[in-house]
Every structure is written in C-alpha cells, then in structure tokens.
Motif scaffolding. Structure first.
Motif, PDB file in Angstrom:
ATOM      1  N   ILE A 144     -53.603  42.643  38.377  1.00 25.60           N
ATOM      2  CA  ILE A 144     -54.164  41.968  37.188  1.00 25.60           C
ATOM      3  C   ILE A 144     -55.283  42.804  36.575  1.00 25.60           C
ATOM      4  CG2 ILE A 144     -55.547  39.969  36.455  1.00 25.60           C
ATOM      5  CD1 ILE A 144     -54.031  38.283  38.443  1.00 25.60           C
ATOM      6  N   SER A 145     -56.056  43.479  37.450  1.00 23.33           N
ATOM      7  CA  SER A 145     -57.202  44.245  36.956  1.00 23.33           C
ATOM      8  C   SER A 145     -56.765  45.385  36.034  1.00 23.33           C
ATOM      9  CB  SER A 145     -58.016  44.794  38.130  1.00 23.33           C
ATOM     10  OG  SER A 145     -57.339  45.860  38.748  1.00 23.33           O
ATOM     11  N   LEU A 146     -55.494  45.697  36.039  1.00 20.52           N
ATOM     12  CA  LEU A 146     -54.989  46.781  35.171  1.00 20.52           C
ATOM     13  C   LEU A 146     -54.540  46.251  33.808  1.00 20.52           C
ATOM     14  CD1 LEU A 146     -52.858  48.658  37.882  1.00 20.52           C
ATOM     15  CD2 LEU A 146     -55.220  49.116  37.190  1.00 20.52           C
ATOM     16  N   TYR A 147     -54.685  44.946  33.609  1.00 13.97           N
ATOM     17  CA  TYR A 147     -54.251  44.322  32.352  1.00 13.97           C
ATOM     18  C   TYR A 147     -55.437  43.800  31.552  1.00 13.97           C
ATOM     19  CZ  TYR A 147     -49.363  44.401  33.715  1.00 13.97           C
ATOM     20  OH  TYR A 147     -48.104  44.807  34.042  1.00 13.97           O
ATOM     21  N   SER A 148     -55.277  43.816  30.254  1.00 14.49           N
ATOM     22  CA  SER A 148     -56.214  43.093  29.398  1.00 14.49           C
ATOM     23  C   SER A 148     -55.624  41.700  29.257  1.00 14.49           C
ATOM     24  CB  SER A 148     -56.310  43.771  28.023  1.00 14.49           C
ATOM     25  OG  SER A 148     -56.986  42.908  27.139  1.00 14.49           O
ATOM     26  N   TRP A 149     -56.219  40.749  29.954  1.00  9.20           N
ATOM     27  CA  TRP A 149     -55.671  39.389  29.976  1.00  9.20           C
ATOM     28  C   TRP A 149     -56.797  38.414  29.697  1.00  9.20           C
ATOM     29  CZ3 TRP A 149     -53.174  36.736  34.915  1.00  9.20           C
ATOM     30  CH2 TRP A 149     -52.759  35.450  34.568  1.00  9.20           C
ATOM     31  N   TRP A 150     -56.762  37.826  28.514  1.00 10.98           N
ATOM     32  CA  TRP A 150     -57.758  36.837  28.103  1.00 10.98           C
ATOM     33  C   TRP A 150     -57.033  35.505  28.014  1.00 10.98           C
ATOM     34  CZ3 TRP A 150     -60.059  36.289  22.508  1.00 10.98           C
ATOM     35  CH2 TRP A 150     -61.160  35.417  22.541  1.00 10.98           C
TER      36      TRP A 150
ATOM     37  N   TYR B  37     -68.837  35.753  37.917  1.00  6.42           N
ATOM     38  CA  TYR B  37     -68.645  34.321  37.645  1.00  6.42           C
ATOM     39  C   TYR B  37     -68.589  34.076  36.138  1.00  6.42           C
ATOM     40  CZ  TYR B  37     -69.927  29.352  37.422  1.00  6.42           C
ATOM     41  OH  TYR B  37     -69.970  28.012  37.141  1.00  6.42           O
ATOM     42  N   ARG B  38     -69.505  34.728  35.424  1.00  8.64           N
ATOM     43  CA  ARG B  38     -69.552  34.503  33.973  1.00  8.64           C
ATOM     44  C   ARG B  38     -68.325  35.114  33.292  1.00  8.64           C
ATOM     45  NH1 ARG B  38     -74.662  32.403  33.533  1.00  8.64           N
ATOM     46  NH2 ARG B  38     -76.346  33.486  34.579  1.00  8.64           N
ATOM     47  N   ILE B  39     -67.954  36.329  33.693  1.00 12.35           N
ATOM     48  CA  ILE B  39     -66.799  36.981  33.053  1.00 12.35           C
ATOM     49  C   ILE B  39     -65.538  36.138  33.268  1.00 12.35           C
ATOM     50  CG2 ILE B  39     -65.275  39.000  33.093  1.00 12.35           C
ATOM     51  CD1 ILE B  39     -67.676  40.735  33.775  1.00 12.35           C
ATOM     52  N   PHE B  40     -65.356  35.681  34.505  1.00 10.62           N
ATOM     53  CA  PHE B  40     -64.179  34.849  34.766  1.00 10.62           C
ATOM     54  C   PHE B  40     -64.255  33.549  33.981  1.00 10.62           C
ATOM     55  CE2 PHE B  40     -61.592  31.789  37.107  1.00 10.62           C
ATOM     56  CZ  PHE B  40     -60.390  32.466  37.104  1.00 10.62           C
ATOM     57  N   GLY B  41     -65.470  33.018  33.877  1.00 14.33           N
ATOM     58  CA  GLY B  41     -65.671  31.763  33.146  1.00 14.33           C
ATOM     59  C   GLY B  41     -65.230  31.852  31.696  1.00 14.33           C
ATOM     60  N   PHE B  42     -65.302  33.030  31.105  1.00 19.39           N
ATOM     61  CA  PHE B  42     -64.880  33.184  29.718  1.00 19.39           C
ATOM     62  C   PHE B  42     -63.389  33.504  29.601  1.00 19.39           C
ATOM     63  CE2 PHE B  42     -69.465  34.583  29.420  1.00 19.39           C
ATOM     64  CZ  PHE B  42     -69.889  33.300  29.112  1.00 19.39           C
ATOM     65  N   GLY B  43     -62.702  33.402  30.719  1.00 21.35           N
ATOM     66  CA  GLY B  43     -61.253  33.588  30.680  1.00 21.35           C
ATOM     67  C   GLY B  43     -60.809  35.032  30.648  1.00 21.35           C
ATOM     68  N   ARG B  44     -61.757  35.984  30.919  1.00 21.44           N
ATOM     69  CA  ARG B  44     -61.395  37.417  30.920  1.00 21.44           C
ATOM     70  C   ARG B  44     -60.856  37.757  32.305  1.00 21.44           C
ATOM     71  NH1 ARG B  44     -61.843  38.961  25.503  1.00 21.44           N
ATOM     72  NH2 ARG B  44     -63.650  37.951  24.619  1.00 21.44           N
ATOM     73  N   VAL B  45     -59.647  37.366  32.566  1.00 20.79           N
ATOM     74  CA  VAL B  45     -59.091  37.454  33.920  1.00 20.79           C
ATOM     75  C   VAL B  45     -58.951  38.910  34.394  1.00 20.79           C
ATOM     76  CG1 VAL B  45     -57.177  36.739  35.389  1.00 20.79           C
ATOM     77  CG2 VAL B  45     -57.860  35.309  33.488  1.00 20.79           C
ATOM     78  N   GLY B  46     -58.467  39.783  33.522  1.00 17.26           N
ATOM     79  CA  GLY B  46     -58.287  41.189  33.901  1.00 17.26           C
ATOM     80  C   GLY B  46     -59.612  41.845  34.253  1.00 17.26           C
ATOM     81  N   LEU B  47     -60.600  41.632  33.406  1.00 16.35           N
ATOM     82  CA  LEU B  47     -61.922  42.222  33.607  1.00 16.35           C
ATOM     83  C   LEU B  47     -62.565  41.670  34.881  1.00 16.35           C
ATOM     84  CD1 LEU B  47     -63.627  44.229  31.956  1.00 16.35           C
ATOM     85  CD2 LEU B  47     -64.782  42.283  30.912  1.00 16.35           C
ATOM     86  N   ALA B  48     -62.454  40.357  35.089  1.00 15.84           N
ATOM     87  CA  ALA B  48     -63.040  39.733  36.283  1.00 15.84           C
ATOM     88  C   ALA B  48     -62.360  40.269  37.547  1.00 15.84           C
ATOM     89  CB  ALA B  48     -62.905  38.216  36.205  1.00 15.84           C
ATOM     90  N   SER B  49     -61.054  40.484  37.482  1.00 14.62           N
ATOM     91  CA  SER B  49     -60.342  41.029  38.644  1.00 14.62           C
ATOM     92  C   SER B  49     -60.787  42.460  38.925  1.00 14.62           C
ATOM     93  CB  SER B  49     -58.828  41.008  38.403  1.00 14.62           C
ATOM     94  OG  SER B  49     -58.399  39.699  38.251  1.00 14.62           O
ATOM     95  N   ALA B  50     -61.020  43.224  37.857  1.00 17.27           N
ATOM     96  CA  ALA B  50     -61.503  44.607  38.036  1.00 17.27           C
ATOM     97  C   ALA B  50     -62.872  44.593  38.706  1.00 17.27           C
ATOM     98  CB  ALA B  50     -61.578  45.315  36.686  1.00 17.27           C
ATOM     99  N   LEU B  51     -63.727  43.676  38.289  1.00 16.42           N
ATOM    100  CA  LEU B  51     -65.063  43.602  38.888  1.00 16.42           C
ATOM    101  C   LEU B  51     -64.977  43.149  40.350  1.00 16.42           C
ATOM    102  CD1 LEU B  51     -68.065  43.921  38.640  1.00 16.42           C
ATOM    103  CD2 LEU B  51     -68.224  41.689  37.555  1.00 16.42           C
TER     104      LEU B  51
END
Lengths: 417, 288
Positions: B33-39, B249-263
């Motif tokens: 998932i971290s390799l995707y831009s998924w909002w 927590y905040r990044i995932f909270g905004f629905g940025r799943v790809g970015l949160a997985s990368a972090l």
C-alpha cells in the motif's frame, strides 16, 4: 431457454428494476439503522430523546458514538470502502465536501420540510457543488463572550472592533489577581488555528484564494495573525497549553474577562453549580476588523450514506433529528455540559429556549452573518496545517511571517496531492 | 536430530501459517500500500507512485522534527527508568519484611491504562488547578507552566512515562538480582569488598544481559509511545512534543492510507535498526 431459467431471469429483472429505479420502499417496522455520532456532550442529548423517535416510527437506531477525530476516520472508512457500516452520519460541516461523493443527495427530503424555518447559513453548511448532501442539526458558531459586571463596573462598552478588544484586554488584564484580559485556545489544538483564521478573515486574508490556491502569505493574513498574537499577550500565562475545555475553565473560574469560544462551550459557563460567573456573562456578535465581521460557522450536520439499504428509515430519522420537536427538546435538555442547539429560527427565538440559553440571541445573530471555511475536500488536511502553524506562532517558536510562509508551503503540498 | 526436525514440521505448520496470516501478510500488505497514492476521499484516483510517498516523507521537515522528538523522549525516559528501576531493585533485594508490603504499591502504576494516567497527570500539571503547582506554591515556589513551555512539557512527559514504567524496570531487574548466585557475593565479602565494590564489580556485570533486554523492550515502547502524548500535550506547545506516532495518527486520520503506510514502514525500519544495534551490543557482552 428452459422455463425455470426464464422465470429466474424475470424474477431477477423485477428485483433489479425495483431496487434500482423504483419508488423507495417504506421503512419496515422493526428496521434498524446504524448512526455514526459524536461521543460525549452531544451524544447524551440524543440518547435522552431517541426513544421518542423509535416509539413513533418503529425504527431502531443503533448509535455508534466516537470522539471527534475518530468519528471522521470511521465515517470515511465506512463510506469509501466496502465496510458500509453506517446508514446515517453526523458530520462536522468541513467534512461534507470530502464525503459528498459517498452521500445521498437530500434535495427530495427537503421538499417535505419547511426549510424557511432554518437559519439560511446552516442549510448552506450541507451544500456542496449545488447539491444538498446534509442537513443542519446543531448550528455551532464562534461567540464573543465578556463579563457584563466587569464591563459595567469599568464603564466600558462592548468591543466592536478587534482593536477595541485589544485595548480592553490590555486594560482589564491583571496578572497580580490572576485575571486575564482575554482567553482563547492557543495550545496544540485545532481550535487555535481556527481562531487565528478568524482574525485573518477579519483583516481580509484567507488560507486559500478564490481559485483554491494557497494564499496564507499576504499582508492581510500577516496583520490578522499578528493581531491574534497581540491578544495572547493579555491571555493567561499558560494559554499555550489551553484546549477548548481549558478556555471554559478559565471563564468559569473568573480568570478571564473576555473569551472567544464556540457556542457549544457556552452552556457550562452558565452552570450555577460549576461556574462562578453564571448570569454575569454577556454574549455579542464577533468584533470586526478592517475587512468586516466574520464569525466562523461550524454546523454539525446529518447525512445519509449513498449505499444504504435503509434509505426510507434513514430519511425519517433525518427529518426527526432536524425537526422542531427534537430541536426544542435538545435546547431545553437539563444538562450543564450538553449542547445541541437547533438550526431553526423558531426554536432559537422561543422564549423558553432564550430563558434556558442566555446566549441564544447572540448565537442567532452570529449565525446569520457566519462565514464558512473554504469548501474543498482537502479541508481536514488544511485545518491540520493551520493548527501546526498557529500553535507554533502562538508559542513564539516561529514568527508570524515565517509561520505563514511555512503554512503556505504546506497548503501547496496538500493541494498538489 | 534432522529427522526429528522434519518430523515436527507438520505439527508446527498451523502455528507458522497463523503467524504468517496475522503478522507477515498485514506487514507485506502495508508495504505494498505504501507504494500507492491512496486517499480514501478519492478511492478511484488510487495509483502506483513507487517510492513517491517515501520521498515525500523524508523531504518533509516535520518528519525529521517528530523523529527527533521521539528519540529525545526515548533517551530521557528510558535513562530515568533504568536508573530509578535499578536503584529500587537493589534496595528491594535486601531482605526486609516492609519491602514485601511496599512492593505491590510500587507496581500499581503499571496496571493503570496510559489514557487514564495521562489524564491524571494532565490535571496534576494544570497551571492553576494542578496539585504539582499547588504544593510548589505552598513551599514558596512559583510553579512553572509545565505544559506550555516546550522544554518543561517534554520533562513532564518523561516524568509521567517514568512513573508508569519504572515498576517494569524494577520488576525485571529485581528478578535478575535475586537470582544471582550467592557464591560470588560470599567470595567478595571474604575478600573484604565493600557494598559499592560488590555492586559495581559483581551485581552490575551479572545484570548487564537482563538490563540490555529490559532497555531494548522499553526503548521500542518509548519510541512508539502515543497515548500519553495525545492525552497530555496533543503534541504541544506548538509542535514541541509532536512524535512520529502522532504524525502517523494524523496522516491516517485524513485518509492518506498510502502515505500513512509508508510512514509506518519507515518507523518499523527505524525501530528494527535501533533494536539490532542494541542486540549487537548484547551479543558483544555475551561473547566478551
């Protein structure tokens, strides 16, 4: 074709046509709908009244209450994935543009409602790109709160401009008695960003321009944010750790003469058992800046999931929770920490409601002129960037120009994603 | 031996399959998932971006700041916990009846959930209503603004974490000390070694292996700490106590799943690297 196959195909076609294009099916008695709701101070008002709806309609409402941050997450996950957990959703108005794609338009429902009774700005809170996706339940707006007794004693008029507020805050600030001129949220809290934005608006700035491009680095925004920092000089010494609840505590203990707070926080201030200033507070329209008077709107709204299979039952619930009966019951609910104010003019002007909520006239006056945050799906991310910048500016960790520059860069990244 | 190992494999298979399912599959999925831009707001716009999320994160000054905050907290909290836990473990190793009565009281904070203890300490540190500044005022000291000063807010969080987890250190180190062989101490006594010499040359070296394990466990926990930061300071004042977990927590909270997985993946790599470094240290101690 085999006769059995033909019958099966026809049955399937009837089911599909009926399901997709037919008239809505009436809510069946005993039907259950699932509601995502805000936990805590609004939840108890709903739970105290929900039996009336359930008895009258025969529809059971399963309430799943979550704290603010989790509510958005759970709502978004439910709507955008196949989870499809909720039929009805209680949403803060900045969430509506982000969730609109997953919500059922409510224009049909409103044909059966007297929309004229609603404060117009509250209905606008549920509108996005010309369609109505949510209806107002609890119209929140920022209020200007002051100590009537202190103002009378000192012969001061209610401030009309932010410069008046600054002047009075300086005059009334008395650290030797632990009394601050003004209090507002200035901690690492999203409210800090919203109060700074309130000042930025009053000075003619905004975080996004008309084309939704970052615009936090303007002279107007700098002046507004600068005025916010000036006000904090006359706030309690630890204001940089103050959250929503701390602002209430400071007012209740008589440790601040003026406050900027959301209407939802006003009711505890009038609680005679816990507030030393109950009955001594005045509520006014938001002071103005050079660009005008812009109290921020924050309406809690209700919407229906587009994928729900209980559309009729959900519609009935939406009509009930936005109705006059629930609005009056909620406003008169005998709790000191709870607050659901009705978006209906008739309720807010009801003498019984005015007697219970001394701030109801100011709530209505501020709502009529209230301004909404920019309606973009990225607003939750923007609000977070705003929180960070305002929190850093309020502690002095970064100067106003540098803070706004950093904010502008963050906004650029958010809008480019 | 090999035959036994082969024979046991079918018996181990269900356990291994279960672990793969609950541990490795979600981990691998998170990396994918971290390799995707998924909002979540725009699921139809999901697209492969390769290492784009990682590149965005490592160039974001916020990540460097939050990682530094997490590291400072970890170093401060674990050091204090180690010193205090060791002190208590040594004191309680002496046989006295009173210690048997006091020991359960010392362990109490360990059983309080972080959110509850965080809320308690937030109220205790409140500038006007808090008990800490109240007693400081009683002895003539003006209480500092604990949670609105960037440095003091971190001190307050370290103190809170130490209060919560010193019992853990104490428990582990105490068990290590009481299980040390008596012969060494008897020999030291015969040779005329004092208390300090006995502690420094016998107790501590024998305890080193257990200490490293305890520090490793606590360091991993402290680096990933979230609850008390969220409850006590919410990352403030400003962003002074904003940690890598709060950012996630905040990044995932905004629905940025790809970015949160990368972090999350980056955090995992950081914690794993830190653990490996400590394990190598442990390995050196064992072979030395």
């Amino acid at each position: 074709m085999n006769i059995r196959v033909r019958i099966a195909c026809m049955t399937l076609a009837v089911v599909l046509v009926g399901g997709l294009g037919g008239a809505p099916v009436a809510a069946a008695p005993g039907e259950t709908i699932s509601l995502a709701f805000l936990a805590g101070y609004k939840e108890d008002v709903l739970r105290a009244n929900i039996a009336k709806f359930e008895q009258a309609s025969g529809i059971h409402v399963q309430i799943d209450a979550s704290p603010y941050d989790d509510l958005y997450k759970k709502t978004l996950l439910s709507l955008s994935t196949s989870a499809n957990r909720y039929d009805v959703l209680f949403m803060d108005e900045p969430w509506v543009p982000a969730l609109a794609d997953f919500l059922a338009p409510l224009d049909d429902i409103t044909k059966q409602m007297d929309l004229a009774d609603f404060v117009p700005s509250t209905v606008a809170a549920g509108r996005y790109r010309g369609k109505l996706y949510a209806l107002p339940v609890d119209p929140n707006v920022q209020l200007f709160i002051y100590r009537k007794d202190v103002f009378q004693e000192r012969g001061l008029k209610v401030p009309d401009t932010w410069d008046d507020v600054l002047h009075d805050a300086q005059a009334l600030n008395d650290p030797s008695k632990s009394v601050a001129g003004i209090v507002t949220t200035a901690g690492s809290d999203q409210q800090t960003g919203l109060y700074m934005l309130l000042l930025i608006w009053s000075y003619g700035g905004d975080v996004l321009d008309k084309n939704d491009r970052p615009s936090a680095e303007t002279p107007e925004a700098r002046r507004g944010a600068g005025e916010f920092v000036q006000l904090l000089k006359y706030a309690p010494p630890s204001v940089q750790s103050y959250s929503f609840a701390d602002v209430n505590k400071a007012v209740q203990l008589g440790k601040a003469v003026m406050a900027i707070q959301w209407a939802s926080g006003a009711r505890p201030m009038e609680d005679k058992a816990n507030s030393t200033v109950a009955g001594k507070l005045g509520y006014a329209v938001m002071p103005k800046g050079p660009a005008g008077r812009d109290p921020m709107r924050g309406v809690w709204t209700i919407g229906i999931a587009a994928k729900t299979s209980h559309k009729d039952a959900a519609s009935k619930f939406v009509q009930w929770i936005t109705g006059k009966e629930f609005g009056t019951a909620a406003a008169l609910y005998p709790a000191t920490s709870s607050a659901i104010h009705s978006p209906r003019v008739s309720v807010l002007q009801d003498p019984k409601v005015d007697a219970a909520l001394p701030y109801a006239p100011a709530l209505l006056a501020n709502l009529r002129i209230a301004r909404s945050r920019t309606r973009v799906p990225q607003w939750p991310d923007i609000q977070e960037a705003l929180r960070q910048a305002a929190a850093k500016i309020s502690t002095g960790a970064i100067s106003v120009p540098d803070g706004l520059k950093e904010l502008d860069a963050s906004l650029g990244r958010i809008m480019a994603k | 031996m090999e035959r036994y190992a082969r024979g046991g494999l079918p018996w181990l298979a269900p356990g291994i399959a279960f672990l793969l399912l609950i541990d490795l599959f979600p981990l691998a999925y998170a990396v994918v998932i971290s390799l995707y831009s998924w909002w979540l707001v725009r699921p139809s716009d999901t697209r492969l971006v390769g290492l784009g999320n990682y590149a965005g994160l490592v160039t974001d000054p916020q990540l460097a700041h939050d990682t530094a905050v997490s590291a400072v907290f970890m170093a401060g909290a674990v050091s204090l916990e180690l010193v205090a836990g060791l002190f208590l473990a040594v004191v309680f190793a002496r046989r006295a009846r009173i210690f048997d009565l006091v020991r359960p009281v010392i362990l109490l904070p360990l059983f309080i959930t972080p959110v509850v203890s965080g809320t308690m300490w937030r109220l205790m540190f409140h500038p006007d209503l808090g008990i800490v500044n109240y007693y400081l005022r009683r002895i003539g000291i003006a209480g500092p603004p604990w949670l609105s000063d960037p440095g003091l807010a971190m001190v307050a969080l370290v103190l809170l974490d130490a209060w919560r987890t010193i019992p853990f250190m104490f428990l582990v180190l105490h068990a290590g000390i009481v299980s040390q062989p008596h012969e060494f101490f008897e020999a030291a006594m015969v040779d005329g070694a004092g208390s300090w010499q006995t502690f420094w040359h016998i107790t501590l070296p024998l305890l080193r292996y257990i200490m490293v394990v305890a520090v490793l466990i606590r360091a991993m926990d402290a680096f990933r700490e979230f609850d008390i930061f969220y409850v006590v300071t919410s990352g403030g004042p400003g962003t002074a106590t904003e940690t890598i977990q709060m950012l996630n927590y905040r990044i995932f909270g905004f629905g940025r799943v790809g970015l949160a997985s990368a972090l999350s993946t980056l955090t995992l790599v950081l914690v794993a690297a830190m653990s490996l470094a400590l394990l190598r240290l442990l390995g050196r101690e064992r072979t030395a």
